[in-house]
Design a protein around this motif. Structure first.
Motif, PDB file in Angstrom:
ATOM      1  N   VAL A   1       0.851  -1.201   0.000  1.00 46.30           N
ATOM      2  CA  VAL A   1       0.000   0.000   0.000  1.00 46.30           C
ATOM      3  C   VAL A   1       0.883   1.246   0.000  1.00 46.30           C
ATOM      4  O   VAL A   1       0.642   2.195  -0.766  1.00 46.30           O
ATOM      5  N   LEU A   2       1.911   1.239   0.820  1.00 44.98           N
ATOM      6  CA  LEU A   2       2.843   2.366   0.866  1.00 44.98           C
ATOM      7  C   LEU A   2       3.499   2.559  -0.497  1.00 44.98           C
ATOM      8  O   LEU A   2       3.612   3.684  -0.998  1.00 44.98           O
ATOM      9  N   PHE A   3       3.907   1.478  -1.125  1.00 44.56           N
ATOM     10  CA  PHE A   3       4.490   1.514  -2.464  1.00 44.56           C
ATOM     11  C   PHE A   3       3.535   2.192  -3.457  1.00 44.56           C
ATOM     12  O   PHE A   3       3.950   3.016  -4.272  1.00 44.56           O
ATOM     13  N   LEU A   4       2.254   1.844  -3.371  1.00 38.27           N
ATOM     14  CA  LEU A   4       1.269   2.386  -4.304  1.00 38.27           C
ATOM     15  C   LEU A   4       0.906   3.841  -4.046  1.00 38.27           C
ATOM     16  O   LEU A   4       0.578   4.577  -4.982  1.00 38.27           O
ATOM     17  N   GLN A   5       0.963   4.293  -2.781  1.00 39.16           N
ATOM     18  CA  GLN A   5       0.422   5.608  -2.438  1.00 39.16           C
ATOM     19  C   GLN A   5       1.436   6.652  -1.999  1.00 39.16           C
ATOM     20  O   GLN A   5       1.095   7.826  -1.909  1.00 39.16           O
ATOM     21  N   LYS A   6       2.683   6.272  -1.733  1.00 42.68           N
ATOM     22  CA  LYS A   6       3.630   7.230  -1.159  1.00 42.68           C
ATOM     23  C   LYS A   6       3.894   8.440  -2.045  1.00 42.68           C
ATOM     24  O   LYS A   6       4.103   9.535  -1.545  1.00 42.68           O
ATOM     25  N   GLN A   7       3.842   8.274  -3.351  1.00 43.40           N
ATOM     26  CA  GLN A   7       4.102   9.410  -4.232  1.00 43.40           C
ATOM     27  C   GLN A   7       2.972  10.446  -4.201  1.00 43.40           C
ATOM     28  O   GLN A   7       3.164  11.590  -4.584  1.00 43.40           O
ATOM     29  N   TYR A   8       1.803  10.029  -3.728  1.00 44.55           N
ATOM     30  CA  TYR A   8       0.652  10.937  -3.682  1.00 44.55           C
ATOM     31  C   TYR A   8       0.474  11.600  -2.320  1.00 44.55           C
ATOM     32  O   TYR A   8      -0.211  12.614  -2.210  1.00 44.55           O
ATOM     33  N   HIS A   9       1.061  11.002  -1.291  1.00 46.54           N
ATOM     34  CA  HIS A   9       0.888  11.495   0.078  1.00 46.54           C
ATOM     35  C   HIS A   9       2.235  11.436   0.791  1.00 46.54           C
ATOM     36  O   HIS A   9       2.615  10.413   1.341  1.00 46.54           O
TER      37      HIS A   9
END
Length: 166
Positions: free
Chosen positions: A30-38
């Protein structure tokens, strides 16, 4: 407040652990998928979203069904040609992805794009599950874990509604 787990949820969580997948493994995805956005996203927030996804009955049913099929394939208990198809994780089989999409569907269309991306890239635990070492079969599990992560990432993305420019 701590919610009581159903027998179904407890069993689904146990089977994930038995197959070598932890909540933190999924939270890392999940972190891999969302870190660039948040930029302030923490593993704790990711873990909480995974926990919420795992509470859904549709998700629990998919976990139990997929893992059971993987185990039966490992034990050679499926009828041919299904035995060879699932054991080899044949690329054109597709039923494993269809089962995973039942998880992704719970949280809307962003989950589909997250799932497609993570299924292609196979980061973290997904790379391990996709090794095809000849001992364990994870034809369904790798897709299920990716779908749980995609659904949790989608849930998380939807929770950041205050980020929308007004």
């Amino acid at each position: 407040m701590v919610e009581k787990q159903s027998e179904l949820e407890t069993k689904a969580r146990e089977w994930l652990i038995e197959r070598g997948v932890t909540i933190d493994d999924i939270a890392d995805l999940v972190l891999f998928l969302q870190k660039q956005y948040h930029s302030e996203l923490s593993i704790d927030i990711c873990r909480d979203n995974v926990e919420r996804v795992l509470r859904k009955r549709e998700v629990q049913n998919a976990i139990l069904t997929g893992i059971q099929l993987d185990v039966l394939a490992e034990e050679g208990k499926l009828v041919q040609p299904l035995q060879n198809i699932i054991s080899a994780d044949e690329g054109l089989y597709g039923v494993d992805e269809i089962l995973a999409l039942s998880i992704v569907n719970v949280y809307g269309s962003i989950g589909f794009t997250n799932y497609g991306y993570i299924d292609k890239v196979k980061p973290g635990i997904l790379a391990k599950l996709n090794e095809h070492d000849g001992k364990q079969v994870h034809t369904f599990l790798d897709d299920i874990v990716g779908a749980i992560a995609a659904a949790a990432a989608s849930r998380l993305a939807h929770s950041y509604h205050d980020d929308i420019v007004k």
